[in-house]
Design an enzyme around this catalytic site. Structure first.
Site, mmCIF file in Angstrom:
data_model
loop_
_atom_site.group_PDB
_atom_site.id
_atom_site.type_symbol
_atom_site.label_atom_id
_atom_site.label_comp_id
_atom_site.label_asym_id
_atom_site.label_seq_id
_atom_site.Cartn_x
_atom_site.Cartn_y
_atom_site.Cartn_z
ATOM 1 N N ARG A 241 33.144 36.472 47.887
ATOM 2 C CA ARG A 241 32.813 36.237 46.485
ATOM 3 C C ARG A 241 32.569 37.587 45.829
ATOM 4 N NH1 ARG A 241 34.790 32.062 46.730
ATOM 5 N NH2 ARG A 241 34.005 29.978 46.281
ATOM 6 N N ASP A 265 40.103 40.097 46.540
ATOM 7 C CA ASP A 265 40.664 38.824 46.078
ATOM 8 C C ASP A 265 39.690 38.155 45.127
ATOM 9 O OD1 ASP A 265 42.679 36.689 46.158
ATOM 10 O OD2 ASP A 265 41.090 35.516 47.123
ATOM 11 N N GLU A 270 35.154 37.848 37.451
ATOM 12 C CA GLU A 270 36.486 37.229 37.403
ATOM 13 C C GLU A 270 36.551 36.018 36.474
ATOM 14 O OE1 GLU A 270 36.701 36.166 41.683
ATOM 15 O OE2 GLU A 270 36.962 34.101 41.023
ATOM 16 N N HIS A 302 41.978 35.739 43.216
ATOM 17 C CA HIS A 302 41.351 34.598 43.916
ATOM 18 C C HIS A 302 42.429 33.632 44.424
ATOM 19 C CE1 HIS A 302 37.195 32.534 44.168
ATOM 20 N NE2 HIS A 302 37.979 32.063 45.129
#
Ligand code: NAI
Length: 339
Positions: A241, A265, A270, A302
């Protein structure tokens, strides 16, 4: 639990691929599905009026204000279509009598393989190599990598995903160091992994990969101090996360060369960016914009979970969670942590 429509589910932040896989999985459940592109927030919660079950995604904000609105509209179940649940105020849900379910394990391989892919991409500069050859540039300067074989990978969090990742990297011949406050994973120990304290892991790993949940205790676990304690030139991968890493601190560590490679990622800020096409807009996030300028940084939006197998498993588990809850035999519940 009482409801006029126990088998109706509204999905927020849904895209065509969600509709495709939920409809496919729903052939064995027969739930009435309503797909909405809108994010769930205090304004859009009204769309859930009359739905006992609501399905948010990872960047939907399910805070106390949203939960109160959902509750007023009759919602009694938040059926997450994710493993992570850091975006839900579990105490508020408990207070309101709203159950929260999640998909604890849909495909650990999807996330673990994506993390491995990021490592290979960064190490062998595949992102740069592909761009070069497309332009007719067949030179190798700047593309020098290193053998993973014999190097050390540090796995932070050895739950379902972390242990899967550790086994993949052991397959490359890497030494595996692991850190987890919980019990060690026997299958990782069998591959020669060694459990150590986080400081020791950071100081001795050529690659550090984060696979723990975002909790108050793990927020910014990789900050300026942690980055300084890593091996000079090491690689950091975050598919956990965004909040696990202090994004600002990454820039200084990359500029000085202390951090040699970075694969993200997930990103702290985000929400509102990832999962959407912003290519026609000016990027307002200066930290993300700076990170994107480094040749030794790759960022994916993500997408680690995003495999066919994972999407089908997410859909069928989410729908199964709803049916089980409606039948009074709930499963995959997320409990509020002790206050
Ligand atoms: P899991 O619950 O099986 O494992 C998490 C592990 O982290 C547990 O072993 C736990 O003991 C450990 N942990 C807890 N506190 C820790 C700490 N302070 N330091 C180190 N380890 C700690 O969860 P799973 O399925 O392996 O997923 C891990 C995380 O990956 C999720 O919480 C989620 O945030 C993230 N994730 C990301 C996806 C993506 O698409 N990028 C998709 C799925 C999950």
């Amino acid at each position: 639990m009482s409801s006029a429509h126990p088998h109706r589910l509204i999905l927020f932040s849904s895209r065509q691929y969600d509709a495709d896989t939920f409809c496919q999985a729903n052939e064995s459940f027969g739930v009435e599905l309503d797909f909405r592109e809108a994010h769930l927030d205090a304004q859009t919660a009204i769309l859930a009026q009359g739905f006992t079950a609501v399905c948010p995604f990872v960047n939907d904000l399910v805070d106390a204000a949203v939960l109160e609105k959902l509750h007023a509209g009759g919602t009694r179940l938040v059926a997450l279509r994710s493993a992570g649940f850091n975006h839900v105020d579990l105490h508020a849900a408990k207070r309101l009598g709203i159950a929260v379910t999640r998909v604890p394990a849909y495909s650990p391989h999807a996330v673990a393989e994506h993390a491995a892919g990021m490592i290979l991409t960064l190490n062998r500069r595949l992102h740069r190599a592909v761009a070069r050859t497309r332009e007719g540039d067949f030179s190798l300067n700047g593309l020098l990598g290193f053998d993973l074989y014999g190097k050390t990978v540090g796995v932070v969090g050895t739950g379902i995903i972390g242990r899967t990742f550790g086994k993949i990297m052991a397959g490359f011949g890497m030494q595996v160091l692991a850190y987890d406050p919980g019990p060690p994973a026997t299958d990782l120990l069998e591959r020669g992994a060694r459990y150590v304290a986080l400081d020791e892991l950071l100081a001795n790993s050529d690659v550090v990969s984060l696979h723990c949940p975002l909790l108050p205790a793990t927020y910014h676990m990789i900050d300026e101090r942690a980055l300084a304690s890593m091996k000079r030139g090491a690689m950091l991968i975050n598919t956990g996360r965004g909040g696990l890493v202090e994004s600002n601190a990454l820039i200084g560590a990359l500029k000085s060369g202390q951090l040699g490679h970075l694969g993200l990622d997930v990103y702290e800020e985000e929400g509102g960016l990832f999962f959407e096409d912003h290519s026609d807009h000016l990027l307002q996030d200066d930290v993300l914009a700076r990170l994107l300028t480094f040749p030794n940084v790759i960022i994916t939006a993500h997408q680690a979970f995003f495999t066919r197998e994972a999407l089908i498993e997410i859909a069928s588990t989410t729908l199964g969670n709803l049916i089980a809850w409606a039948n009074g035999t709930p499963r995959n519940l997320v409990d509020a942590p002790a206050a």
